[in-house]
Motif scaffolding. Structure first.
Motif, PDB file in Angstrom:
ATOM      1  N   GLN A   9       0.884  -1.125   0.028  1.00 15.12           N
ATOM      2  CA  GLN A   9      -0.106   0.059  -0.065  1.00 15.12           C
ATOM      3  C   GLN A   9       0.918   1.238   0.014  1.00 15.12           C
ATOM      4  N   VAL A  10       0.542   2.132  -0.823  1.00 17.48           N
ATOM      5  CA  VAL A  10       1.213   3.705  -0.673  1.00 17.48           C
ATOM      6  C   VAL A  10       0.401   4.541  -0.326  1.00 17.48           C
ATOM      7  N   ARG A  11       0.853   5.517   0.517  1.00 14.40           N
ATOM      8  CA  ARG A  11       0.213   6.579   1.105  1.00 14.40           C
ATOM      9  C   ARG A  11       1.128   7.907   1.299  1.00 14.40           C
ATOM     10  N   PRO A  12       0.586   9.118   1.492  1.00 16.12           N
ATOM     11  CA  PRO A  12       1.427  10.092   1.768  1.00 16.12           C
ATOM     12  C   PRO A  12       2.088   9.717   3.409  1.00 16.12           C
ATOM     13  N   GLY A  13       3.235  10.186   3.479  1.00 20.52           N
ATOM     14  CA  GLY A  13       4.136   9.960   4.764  1.00 20.52           C
ATOM     15  C   GLY A  13       3.672  10.962   5.884  1.00 20.52           C
ATOM     16  N   VAL A  14       3.435  10.285   7.105  1.00 19.03           N
ATOM     17  CA  VAL A  14       3.159  11.305   8.323  1.00 19.03           C
ATOM     18  C   VAL A  14       4.287  11.316   9.294  1.00 19.03           C
ATOM     19  N   GLU A  15       3.950  12.097  10.270  1.00 11.88           N
ATOM     20  CA  GLU A  15       4.829  12.316  11.314  1.00 11.88           C
ATOM     21  C   GLU A  15       5.215  10.939  11.980  1.00 11.88           C
ATOM     22  N   GLY A  16       4.334   9.980  12.168  1.00 16.80           N
ATOM     23  CA  GLY A  16       4.174   8.758  13.055  1.00 16.80           C
ATOM     24  C   GLY A  16       5.268   7.846  12.069  1.00 16.80           C
ATOM     25  N   ASP A  17       5.702   8.040  10.955  1.00 14.49           N
ATOM     26  CA  ASP A  17       6.353   7.387  10.100  1.00 14.49           C
ATOM     27  C   ASP A  17       8.115   7.617  10.157  1.00 14.49           C
ATOM     28  N   LEU A  18       8.169   8.627  11.282  1.00 10.37           N
ATOM     29  CA  LEU A  18       9.483   9.204  11.315  1.00 10.37           C
ATOM     30  C   LEU A  18      10.680   8.387  11.639  1.00 10.37           C
ATOM     31  N   LEU A  21      11.418   5.723   8.837  1.00  8.79           N
ATOM     32  CA  LEU A  21      11.883   6.284   7.836  1.00  8.79           C
ATOM     33  C   LEU A  21      13.451   6.852   7.905  1.00  8.79           C
ATOM     34  N   THR A  22      13.620   7.330   9.137  1.00 12.00           N
ATOM     35  CA  THR A  22      15.098   7.620   9.636  1.00 12.00           C
ATOM     36  C   THR A  22      15.688   6.309   9.566  1.00 12.00           C
ATOM     37  N   ALA A  23      15.461   5.273  10.103  1.00 10.02           N
ATOM     38  CA  ALA A  23      16.337   3.872   9.841  1.00 10.02           C
ATOM     39  C   ALA A  23      16.305   3.426   8.413  1.00 10.02           C
ATOM     40  N   ILE A  24      15.508   3.490   7.670  1.00  5.27           N
ATOM     41  CA  ILE A  24      15.865   3.291   6.279  1.00  5.27           C
ATOM     42  C   ILE A  24      17.028   4.265   5.634  1.00  5.27           C
ATOM     43  N   TYR A  25      16.850   5.537   5.846  1.00  2.00           N
ATOM     44  CA  TYR A  25      17.707   6.312   5.346  1.00  2.00           C
ATOM     45  C   TYR A  25      19.151   6.159   6.077  1.00  2.00           C
ATOM     46  N   ASN A  26      19.206   5.904   7.344  1.00  2.00           N
ATOM     47  CA  ASN A  26      20.625   5.741   8.004  1.00  2.00           C
ATOM     48  C   ASN A  26      21.184   4.341   7.297  1.00  2.00           C
ATOM     49  N   GLU A  45      16.332  15.023  14.355  1.00  2.00           N
ATOM     50  CA  GLU A  45      17.070  15.654  13.108  1.00  2.00           C
ATOM     51  C   GLU A  45      16.563  15.723  11.921  1.00  2.00           C
ATOM     52  N   ARG A  46      15.887  14.439  11.673  1.00  2.00           N
ATOM     53  CA  ARG A  46      15.041  14.440  10.470  1.00  2.00           C
ATOM     54  C   ARG A  46      13.674  15.043  10.401  1.00  2.00           C
ATOM     55  N   ARG A  47      13.166  15.231  11.550  1.00  2.00           N
ATOM     56  CA  ARG A  47      11.919  15.791  11.463  1.00  2.00           C
ATOM     57  C   ARG A  47      11.838  17.021  10.518  1.00  2.00           C
ATOM     58  N   PRO A  48      12.309  18.080  10.587  1.00  2.00           N
ATOM     59  CA  PRO A  48      12.260  19.107   9.695  1.00  2.00           C
ATOM     60  C   PRO A  48      12.288  18.668   7.829  1.00  2.00           C
ATOM     61  N   LEU A  50      10.891  15.638   7.162  1.00  2.00           N
ATOM     62  CA  LEU A  50       9.597  15.239   7.007  1.00  2.00           C
ATOM     63  C   LEU A  50       8.670  16.171   6.931  1.00  2.00           C
ATOM     64  N   LEU A  51       8.670  17.235   7.656  1.00  2.00           N
ATOM     65  CA  LEU A  51       7.590  18.440   7.707  1.00  2.00           C
ATOM     66  C   LEU A  51       7.690  19.169   6.647  1.00  2.00           C
ATOM     67  N   SER A  52       8.946  19.217   5.673  1.00  2.00           N
ATOM     68  CA  SER A  52       9.116  19.879   4.216  1.00  2.00           C
ATOM     69  C   SER A  52       8.304  19.219   3.121  1.00  2.00           C
ATOM     70  N   HIS A  53       7.536  18.279   3.596  1.00  2.00           N
ATOM     71  CA  HIS A  53       6.969  17.419   2.395  1.00  2.00           C
ATOM     72  C   HIS A  53       5.470  17.248   3.110  1.00  2.00           C
ATOM     73  N   PRO A  54       4.752  18.414   2.720  1.00  2.00           N
ATOM     74  CA  PRO A  54       3.253  18.055   3.078  1.00  2.00           C
ATOM     75  C   PRO A  54       2.514  17.236   2.164  1.00  2.00           C
ATOM     76  N   VAL A  55       1.194  17.029   2.836  1.00  2.00           N
ATOM     77  CA  VAL A  55       0.204  16.021   2.036  1.00  2.00           C
ATOM     78  C   VAL A  55      -0.009  16.768   0.354  1.00  2.00           C
ATOM     79  N   ASP A  56       0.161  17.986   0.067  1.00  2.00           N
ATOM     80  CA  ASP A  56      -0.169  18.643  -1.119  1.00  2.00           C
ATOM     81  C   ASP A  56       0.990  19.505  -1.564  1.00  2.00           C
ATOM     82  N   GLY A  57       0.834  20.045  -2.904  1.00  2.00           N
ATOM     83  CA  GLY A  57       1.838  20.759  -3.415  1.00  2.00           C
ATOM     84  C   GLY A  57       2.867  20.129  -3.995  1.00  2.00           C
ATOM     85  N   PRO A  58       4.082  20.567  -4.543  1.00  2.00           N
ATOM     86  CA  PRO A  58       5.018  19.728  -5.591  1.00  2.00           C
ATOM     87  C   PRO A  58       6.059  19.083  -4.489  1.00  2.00           C
ATOM     88  N   TYR A  59       6.058  19.086  -3.156  1.00  2.00           N
ATOM     89  CA  TYR A  59       7.216  18.514  -2.471  1.00  2.00           C
ATOM     90  C   TYR A  59       6.330  17.499  -1.567  1.00  2.00           C
TER      91      TYR A  59
END
Length: 172
Positions: A9-18, A21-26, A45-48, A50-59
């Motif tokens: 399943q694919v969905r927009p990312g949310v803060e609870g995924d942080l 997501l950080t573990a995968i990136y690390n 440190e990765r929270r900003p 995540l928050l720079s990618h809202p559920v709408d817009g180009p990012y």
């Protein structure tokens, strides 16, 4: 031989995924030259990012999960290409798949969802930088219509050596 494909399943990312997501990136920071970050991150440190990618817009941030466990299998993003105003209709895209979830089509599903989300946005071009060698990433990007635009030679140093980055572009 490729692993068996799984339903994802694919969905927009949310803060609870942080944390996930950080573990995968690390993993990619520690083990590969796929990213040129050299120090691992805490979720805080990765929270900003995540928050720079809202559920709408180009990012955007799209997350792939296993339907039974909701385990995060990977993510794809579109981010600002460059900070200057004239670049606002260009994005840089990337895909990171959990190490155990590779070769199951997760990256393809993530890019499908990401480009579908971007279809209604004022975005003209997408760019992707691929540290070399990375044939799997090049094939994924080419399947989505990216074309090789050029290669920056020995542009990054990690693990005691220099790495080339091939740049790909896609008209949206």
């Amino acid at each position: 031989m490729p692993s068996e494909r799984v339903e994802v399943q694919v969905r927009p990312g949310v803060e609870g995924d942080l944390d996930a997501l950080t573990a995968i990136y690390n993993h990619y920071v520690r083990e590969t030259a796929i990213t040129f970050d050299t120090a691992i991150f805490t979720p805080g440190e990765r929270r900003p990012w995540l928050l720079s990618h809202p559920v709408d817009g180009p990012y955007r941030l799209m997350v792939a999960t296993a339907p039974d466990s909701q385990e995060i299998l990977g993510y794809a993003t579109s981010s600002p290409y460059r900070p200057k105003a004239a670049y606002v209709t260009s994005v840089e895209t990337s895909v990171y798949v959990a190490p155990h979830a590779g070769r199951r089509g997760v990256g393809t599903l993530l890019y499908d969802a990401l480009f579908e989300a971007l279809a209604g946005e004022d975005v003209h071009r997408a760019y992707a930088g691929i540290a070399q060698p990375n044939e799997a990433s090049a094939r994924l990007h080419e399947r989505f219509g990216f074309r090789h635009a050029g290669t920056f030679r020995e542009v990054g140093r990690k693990f005691g050596r220099y790495w080339d980055v091939a740049w790909y572009e896609k008209e949206l």
